[in-house]
Design a protein around this motif. Structure first.
Motif, PDB file in Angstrom:
ATOM      1  N   UNK A  57       0.215  -1.202   0.081  1.00 20.05           N
ATOM      2  CA  UNK A  57       0.031  -0.390  -0.202  1.00 20.05           C
ATOM      3  C   UNK A  57       0.464   1.338   0.062  1.00 20.05           C
ATOM      4  N   UNK A  58       1.700   0.870   0.509  1.00 28.94           N
ATOM      5  CA  UNK A  58       3.321   1.834   0.165  1.00 28.94           C
ATOM      6  C   UNK A  58       2.949   2.800  -1.241  1.00 28.94           C
ATOM      7  N   UNK A  59       2.999   4.084  -1.049  1.00 26.17           N
ATOM      8  CA  UNK A  59       2.517   5.600  -2.200  1.00 26.17           C
ATOM      9  C   UNK A  59       3.860   5.155  -3.281  1.00 26.17           C
ATOM     10  N   UNK A  60       4.806   4.930  -2.755  1.00 20.74           N
ATOM     11  CA  UNK A  60       6.183   5.040  -3.477  1.00 20.74           C
ATOM     12  C   UNK A  60       6.566   3.330  -3.892  1.00 20.74           C
ATOM     13  N   UNK A  61       5.192   2.128  -3.518  1.00 23.03           N
ATOM     14  CA  UNK A  61       6.316   1.377  -3.985  1.00 23.03           C
ATOM     15  C   UNK A  61       6.459   1.290  -4.726  1.00 23.03           C
ATOM     16  N   UNK A  62       5.967   1.646  -6.283  1.00 29.02           N
ATOM     17  CA  UNK A  62       6.969   1.644  -7.540  1.00 29.02           C
ATOM     18  C   UNK A  62       7.924   2.525  -8.016  1.00 29.02           C
ATOM     19  N   UNK A  63       7.184   3.331  -7.791  1.00 33.48           N
ATOM     20  CA  UNK A  63       8.390   4.624  -7.234  1.00 33.48           C
ATOM     21  C   UNK A  63       9.242   5.270  -6.407  1.00 33.48           C
ATOM     22  N   UNK A  64       9.696   4.051  -5.769  1.00 29.67           N
ATOM     23  CA  UNK A  64      10.552   4.235  -4.520  1.00 29.67           C
ATOM     24  C   UNK A  64      11.712   4.821  -4.930  1.00 29.67           C
ATOM     25  N   UNK A  65      12.506   5.945  -4.163  1.00 31.86           N
ATOM     26  CA  UNK A  65      13.852   6.827  -4.790  1.00 31.86           C
ATOM     27  C   UNK A  65      15.310   5.400  -4.813  1.00 31.86           C
ATOM     28  N   UNK A  66      14.868   4.353  -3.809  1.00 31.00           N
ATOM     29  CA  UNK A  66      15.905   3.167  -4.126  1.00 31.00           C
ATOM     30  C   UNK A  66      16.450   2.584  -5.532  1.00 31.00           C
ATOM     31  N   UNK A  67      14.830   2.414  -5.989  1.00 37.07           N
ATOM     32  CA  UNK A  67      15.612   2.971  -7.878  1.00 37.07           C
ATOM     33  C   UNK A  67      16.519   3.567  -8.821  1.00 37.07           C
ATOM     34  N   UNK A  68      16.943   4.589  -7.391  1.00 35.48           N
ATOM     35  CA  UNK A  68      18.420   5.603  -8.504  1.00 35.48           C
ATOM     36  C   UNK A  68      19.356   5.341  -7.647  1.00 35.48           C
ATOM     37  N   UNK A 199      22.006  18.404  10.983  1.00 38.15           N
ATOM     38  CA  UNK A 199      22.031  19.477  10.433  1.00 38.15           C
ATOM     39  C   UNK A 199      20.897  20.127  10.650  1.00 38.15           C
ATOM     40  N   UNK A 200      19.967  19.469  10.395  1.00 34.78           N
ATOM     41  CA  UNK A 200      18.882  20.103  10.507  1.00 34.78           C
ATOM     42  C   UNK A 200      18.526  19.941  11.676  1.00 34.78           C
ATOM     43  N   UNK A 201      18.134  18.264  12.449  1.00 29.98           N
ATOM     44  CA  UNK A 201      17.131  17.358  13.091  1.00 29.98           C
ATOM     45  C   UNK A 201      15.635  18.170  13.584  1.00 29.98           C
ATOM     46  N   UNK A 202      14.719  18.528  12.638  1.00 36.02           N
ATOM     47  CA  UNK A 202      13.423  18.719  12.599  1.00 36.02           C
ATOM     48  C   UNK A 202      12.371  17.232  12.375  1.00 36.02           C
ATOM     49  N   UNK A 203      12.938  16.250  12.184  1.00 36.40           N
ATOM     50  CA  UNK A 203      12.341  15.205  11.781  1.00 36.40           C
ATOM     51  C   UNK A 203      11.922  14.785  13.623  1.00 36.40           C
ATOM     52  N   UNK A 204      12.585  14.829  14.453  1.00 35.80           N
ATOM     53  CA  UNK A 204      13.078  14.059  14.985  1.00 35.80           C
ATOM     54  C   UNK A 204      12.811  15.717  16.694  1.00 35.80           C
ATOM     55  N   UNK A 205      12.670  16.465  16.307  1.00 38.45           N
ATOM     56  CA  UNK A 205      12.371  17.621  17.495  1.00 38.45           C
ATOM     57  C   UNK A 205      11.053  18.718  17.203  1.00 38.45           C
ATOM     58  N   UNK A 206      10.575  18.186  16.175  1.00 37.13           N
ATOM     59  CA  UNK A 206       9.099  18.720  15.676  1.00 37.13           C
ATOM     60  C   UNK A 206       7.939  16.905  15.654  1.00 37.13           C
ATOM     61  N   UNK A 207       6.534  17.573  15.848  1.00 37.19           N
ATOM     62  CA  UNK A 207       6.350  16.665  15.689  1.00 37.19           C
ATOM     63  C   UNK A 207       5.152  16.810  14.412  1.00 37.19           C
ATOM     64  N   UNK A 208       5.066  18.376  14.378  1.00 39.05           N
ATOM     65  CA  UNK A 208       4.312  18.616  12.726  1.00 39.05           C
ATOM     66  C   UNK A 208       5.092  18.032  11.811  1.00 39.05           C
ATOM     67  N   UNK A 209       3.535  17.744  10.505  1.00 39.78           N
ATOM     68  CA  UNK A 209       4.177  17.120   9.304  1.00 39.78           C
ATOM     69  C   UNK A 209       5.274  17.663   8.225  1.00 39.78           C
ATOM     70  N   UNK A 210       6.224  17.162   7.847  1.00 40.11           N
ATOM     71  CA  UNK A 210       6.753  17.473   7.078  1.00 40.11           C
ATOM     72  C   UNK A 210       7.084  16.780   6.001  1.00 40.11           C
ATOM     73  N   UNK A 211       7.143  17.765   5.109  1.00 43.41           N
ATOM     74  CA  UNK A 211       6.265  17.786   3.421  1.00 43.41           C
ATOM     75  C   UNK A 211       7.548  16.972   2.830  1.00 43.41           C
ATOM     76  N   UNK A 212       8.106  15.738   2.390  1.00 45.25           N
ATOM     77  CA  UNK A 212       9.234  15.689   1.297  1.00 45.25           C
ATOM     78  C   UNK A 212       8.524  16.304  -0.434  1.00 45.25           C
ATOM     79  N   UNK A 213       9.521  16.299  -1.225  1.00 40.48           N
ATOM     80  CA  UNK A 213       9.333  16.998  -2.013  1.00 40.48           C
ATOM     81  C   UNK A 213       9.838  15.323  -2.991  1.00 40.48           C
ATOM     82  N   UNK A 214       9.065  15.268  -3.994  1.00 38.53           N
ATOM     83  CA  UNK A 214       9.186  13.941  -4.643  1.00 38.53           C
ATOM     84  C   UNK A 214       9.660  13.886  -5.153  1.00 38.53           C
ATOM     85  N   UNK A 215      10.758  12.371  -4.863  1.00 36.99           N
ATOM     86  CA  UNK A 215      12.254  12.501  -5.820  1.00 36.99           C
ATOM     87  C   UNK A 215      12.322  12.040  -6.979  1.00 36.99           C
TER      88      UNK A 215
END
Length: 215
Positions: A57-68, A199-215
């Motif tokens: 069900x992963x949204x990126x099952x086919x488009x996983x950035x691991x493909x690159x 150098x960021x720490x945002x992903x564990x520093x805040x509980x707010x949603x993080x938006x990632x640009x499509x790889x």
């Protein structure tokens, strides 16, 4: 279509290789946290095989950035990994009073037993801190993860749900910064505002949603 990485030769046995790699081997991760509440903690990363360990069900099952990422070493899952991780974490605990493990640079939680292993490791080693992302949302593995997150707490187990339907402790994939949902924060590394996770720490520093640009 076969539910595996497109680079099968990069899947190796944990018996023969160190599973937890220093973040210095991945430019976007970094080897030591330089900001926030985990500042000074060395950072390690575990990579598993994408798709083979991920929910379909992963949204990126086919488009996983691991493909690159044809040169990335992925750990084979199974008894050897379950045997090796406690030993590696124990050794890291001897060297570091506190340290961070990123789960997973590639792949996902693949069984309830595997989630239970991380529960044991977190309870056994108070200096162990974990952050990462999972596409598990509606199966027994997801239930185990929710229980683990509740019992350990965000301060040591900062696990976000990829493209989760809620605004907290989740991520969302966007194609342009203009698509950022209200209240979300765009990954600073992706827009050139910082060099790496360390150098960021945002992903564990805040509980707010993080938006990632499509790889």
């Amino acid at each position: 279509m076969e539910g595996r990485t497109i680079y099968p030769s990069t899947v190796v046995s944990p018996r023969d290789h160190w599973a937890l790699k220093s973040g210095t081997n991945w430019r976007k991760i970094g080897g030591e946290v330089l900001k926030g509440k985990w500042r000074g903690f060395p950072l390690y990363i575990l990579n598993l095989e994408e798709r083979a360990t991920c929910p379909t069900a992963c949204r990126h099952y086919r488009s996983c950035y691991g493909n690159h990422m044809q040169w990335l070493q992925r750990m084979e899952v199974g008894p050897d990994l379950m045997w090796k991780l406690p030993r590696e974490v124990a050794l890291l605990s001897i060297d570091h009073p506190n340290f961070v493990v990123r789960l997973h640079g590639m792949g996902d939680f693949f069984s309830c037993e595997y989630v239970a292993l991380w529960r044991v490791l977190l309870e056994r080693h108070p200096g162990l801190h974990v952050f990462g992302y999972t596409a598990r949302t509606d199966d027994a593995i997801a239930d185990s993860l929710r229980a683990l997150a509740r019992d350990i707490g965000w301060s040591r187990f900062a696990m976000r749900v990829s493209n989760g339907p809620f605004p907290l402790r989740s991520t969302v994939t966007i194609e342009s910064v203009r698509q950022k949902p209200v209240g979300a924060l765009v990954c600073p590394e992706q827009v050139g505002k910082t060099e790496s996770c360390s150098t960021c720490a945002l992903c564990w520093q805040t509980e707010r949603r993080i938006a990632f640009l499509q790889h």
